[in-house]
Design an enzyme around this catalytic site. Structure first.
Site, PDB file in Angstrom:
ATOM      1  N   GLU A  75      56.777 -49.629  53.242  1.00 21.85           N
ATOM      2  CA  GLU A  75      55.795 -50.185  52.306  1.00 21.85           C
ATOM      3  C   GLU A  75      56.405 -51.072  51.227  1.00 21.85           C
ATOM      4  OE1 GLU A  75      53.906 -46.634  54.229  1.00 21.85           O
ATOM      5  OE2 GLU A  75      55.878 -47.086  53.375  1.00 21.85           O
ATOM      6  N   GLU A 106      53.714 -40.664  58.356  1.00 17.69           N
ATOM      7  CA  GLU A 106      53.063 -39.717  57.452  1.00 17.69           C
ATOM      8  C   GLU A 106      52.239 -38.682  58.231  1.00 17.69           C
ATOM      9  OE1 GLU A 106      52.382 -41.946  53.275  1.00 17.69           O
ATOM     10  OE2 GLU A 106      51.353 -42.898  54.969  1.00 17.69           O
TER      11      GLU A 106
END
Length: 267
Positions: A141, A121
């Site tokens: 995730e 990210e």
């Protein structure tokens, strides 16, 4: 902060990373320093935001570089930290990760090995991603019963589309550096031994251009991400018009006609 205060701050001992200033090369490097996996702690994200902002304000830095020690860029965040963090802290994660995107100066990230979770990210928020052939990108995730929470899926979808984003997010799939280049979310993919030299070359390339034109281009492109075409063209025209009166544009035109390298001062 004054320039001296910025220098003193950047010389601080940071948890999990360090800062190197190379003012002779007009660059500032943020180096993740918790090898072998460079796990990013919750508190580290706020520190990274503040360092990006300090480098953006540094008068002798033209280009910011984010890189890491060891064979992996980052395997992601400290999982236990998510359970211990307050809701208020968690709500700021995306803002902190977006610091590179908000910088007015160009930001390069050099990725090798694991570039997972928040490491990915952070990289997506940078302007230029240079990948080693060893790089492996992932948003894992789903394995924790979660989704990316700091802009990962949102930025990725803008870059590679809904189908490939679902492949990476909903299946927690890893993508190689070569595949990332083919899909369009990295700028270059180079042999592992050439990652540093490719990063250095891009820094030198970006330094040749007008700082004012670079800042204008970055903000314009970022602001136009969600704009209708007509609005984007209108904004581009206004920015073009403003740059026409700049000293850098005058210098660029004169240097072109004189067949000499331009000397830009960001004015």
């Amino acid at each position: 902060m004054t320039p001296n205060e910025i220098d003193q701050y950047l010389a601080s001992d940071f948890d999990g990373f360090k800062v190197e200033l190379h003012t002779d090369q007009e660059r500032g490097d943020i180096i993740l320093g918790r090898p072998p996996y460079n796990v990013i702690a919750m508190s580290q994200r706020e520190d990274l935001r503040q360092v990006f902002e300090a480098l953006d304000a540094h008068p002798d830095v033209r280009v910011i570089v984010l890189r890491a020690e060891g064979q992996h860029f980052s395997s992601g965040g400290d999982i236990r930290g998510f359970l211990e963090a307050s809701p208020e802290h968690v709500s700021k994660l995306a803002w902190n990760v977006a610091a590179a995107e908000r910088c007015s100066k160009p930001v390069i990230v050099a990725n090798r090995g694991y570039t997972f979770g928040v490491g990915f990210e952070l990289s997506l928020a940078c302007d230029f991603r240079i990948a080693s052939e060893t790089a492996r990108y992932a948003l894992p995730e789903q394995n924790l019963g979660q989704i990316p929470g700091s802009g990962g899926s949102a930025r990725l979808q803008k870059m590679i589309g809904i189908t490939r984003t679902k492949h990476m997010v909903m299946r927690a799939k890893r993508v190689s550096g070569a595949q990332a280049l083919d899909w369009g979310f990295v700028t270059e993919c180079v042999p592992d031994t050439e990652l540093e030299s490719a990063t250095d070359a891009l820094v030198e390339e970006l330094r040749r251009f007008s700082p004012l034109a670079q800042r204008t281009a970055k903000k314009l492109i970022n602001d136009n991400e969600d704009s209708p075409l007509k609005v984007a063209i209108e904004m581009e025209g206004h920015c073009y018009s403003r740059l026409r009166s700049s000293a850098d544009f005058k210098e660029g035109v004169e240097a072109f006609h004189a067949k000499r390298p331009a000397v830009f001062r960001g004015e």
